[in-house]
Motif scaffolding. Sequence first.
Motif, PDB file in Angstrom:
ATOM      1  N   GLU A   1       0.737  -1.194  -0.005  1.00 32.30           N
ATOM      2  CA  GLU A   1       0.021  -0.012  -0.023  1.00 32.30           C
ATOM      3  C   GLU A   1       0.806   1.270  -0.090  1.00 32.30           C
ATOM      4  O   GLU A   1       0.760   2.147  -0.579  1.00 32.30           O
ATOM      5  CB  GLU A   1      -0.819   0.072   1.253  1.00 32.30           C
TER       6      GLU A   1
ATOM      7  N   SER B   1       1.411   3.862  -3.179  1.00 30.07           N
ATOM      8  CA  SER B   1       0.973   5.397  -3.015  1.00 30.07           C
ATOM      9  C   SER B   1       2.005   5.985  -3.226  1.00 30.07           C
ATOM     10  O   SER B   1       1.726   7.283  -4.123  1.00 30.07           O
ATOM     11  CB  SER B   1       0.709   5.519  -1.400  1.00 30.07           C
TER      12      SER B   1
ATOM     13  N   LYS C   1       2.025   6.137  -7.412  1.00 30.00           N
ATOM     14  CA  LYS C   1       0.977   7.014  -7.724  1.00 30.00           C
ATOM     15  C   LYS C   1       1.264   8.771  -7.679  1.00 30.00           C
ATOM     16  O   LYS C   1       0.840   9.636  -8.408  1.00 30.00           O
ATOM     17  CB  LYS C   1      -0.362   6.570  -7.182  1.00 30.00           C
TER      18      LYS C   1
ATOM     19  N   TYR D   1      -3.013  11.439   0.934  1.00 30.86           N
ATOM     20  CA  TYR D   1      -3.365  10.082   1.408  1.00 30.86           C
ATOM     21  C   TYR D   1      -3.870  10.575   2.990  1.00 30.86           C
ATOM     22  O   TYR D   1      -4.379   9.356   3.566  1.00 30.86           O
ATOM     23  CB  TYR D   1      -2.288   9.265   1.441  1.00 30.86           C
TER      24      TYR D   1
ATOM     25  N   ALA E   1       7.024   3.923   0.707  1.00 28.75           N
ATOM     26  CA  ALA E   1       6.377   4.807  -0.026  1.00 28.75           C
ATOM     27  C   ALA E   1       7.757   5.909  -0.604  1.00 28.75           C
ATOM     28  O   ALA E   1       7.563   6.232  -2.010  1.00 28.75           O
ATOM     29  CB  ALA E   1       5.497   5.860   0.602  1.00 28.75           C
TER      30      ALA E   1
END
Length: 375
Positions: free
Chosen positions: A51, A55, A58, A299, A307
Motif C-alpha cells: 500500500e 501510494s 501514484k 493520503y 513509500a
Amino acid sequence: VLSSLLVLAACGGGGEQATGEKEGQAAGGGVITADIGVISYISGPGAAYGEAITSGLKLAQKEINAKGDVEINLLIEDSAGKQDQALTAAQKLMNSENVTAIIGPTLSTEMNVVGPEADLNGVPIMGTSTTAEGIPQLGEYVFRNSIPEALAIPASMTKAIEKYGAKKVAILYGNDDVFTKSGFDTMKKAAEDMDLEILTIETFQKGQSDYNAQLTKIKGMNPDLILASALYNEGAVIMDQARKMGIDVPFVGGNGFNSPEVIKIAGDAANGLIVATPWYGEKDDSKVKEFVSKFEEEYGKKPDQFAAQAYDALYIYAEALKNAGEADRDAFRDALAQVKDFNGILGNFSFDDEGDVVMDPTVLIIEDGQFKEFN
Ligand code: 1QQ
C-alpha cells in the motif's frame, strides 16, 4: 514536403532517436509514453508494504505526468507476497501488456523468481524494497534502489554496540523467506566481525503466532541485544510477546521493521527497536519536507520508507526514459544502468556497475511510539 521527408529519413536513419524526440517536442509532440508494470504486495498479511509502495508510485506518477515530457501509465498487479502470484503477474505484464519495464515485486523472495524471468525476457525490472543479498546479480536487467541489508544491519549494530556496550546477542529469524534468511546471514557475519558472543540462534516461520519457546530460551540466556530478521507482521508480534515476558533489551531489526505497522501492532512493546534506513521523514531538507506534505495532502497520513523509496524509483525511471528517448526495453535498460547522481528524497543516488545501490543509512530507534534518530 521534400524537406520533411529528409527530416524523417534523418530521424529514422540510425541511432539519433533522442534528436528525433527533441524535434518532435519542439513541434508540440514528442512526449515519451511508457507502460510500466508494477507488482506489489497489496493484499494479505504484509499489505501495508504494498500500500505504501503503490501510494508513493501514484504520487510520483501524477507529478511526472504533469511536467509533460514523459507520460507513464502504471499497470498495477497484486502479488499477495507470494512467489507464484508474483510470477503470474510478471508474465501477464511482460507478455500480454507488453510493458516497457517493471517496478517490484515487494519481497526479495518474490524477486528471486521474477527477476530471472524478466531478465530472460529482456524486461528491465527494479525492486524498491528488495534488500536481500544478490538481488541485482540475478541478471543485467535487474536493479534495485533499496539499500541492501548488508549495509543497513551493520550500521544499526555498530550504533547499538556503541550506545549500550552490548557483548552478548541472541538472533531470531524467519527461515522460510529469502529476505529474512539473508538478513540473518548478515547479522551473524556482523556479530562475528564485531566479536560479539552469539548466545543462541532461533528460527520461526511466516504466519507463526506463538514465539514462547524461542523467547523463553533467549530470556534464560540474558542477552544484551536481540537481533531479529522478520517482516513486520511476525516482527511486531515477537516484540510484543518479548516485552510481555519481561525481555526489555533493545532489538536490532532488519528492513522488515521499517514500517509504522510495527508500532501499530506492537504499541509500546516496539520501543527500543533499532533500524537503519535511508529515509527519515523528519529530516531538515526541503525536498523531504515537500514530499511529506504532498503525501499527507494526498493520503491523509505520513509516508514511510517504502513509500519514499517507491516515489524516488519512479523518478529514476522517468529520468531513464527521458535519456533513452523512447520506450524501448533495451534502450531503457541501458539508460537506467547509467543513472548517476540522481538527487531524490533519499539523497544522492547512483547504481554501481551491478545495478545495486550504495547509500548511507540513517539509524533510527523507536522511542515513545515514534521513529527517532538514534545518536
Ligand atoms: C525484502 C525486504 C522486505 C522487508 C520488503 C517489504 O526488504 O524482502 O527484501
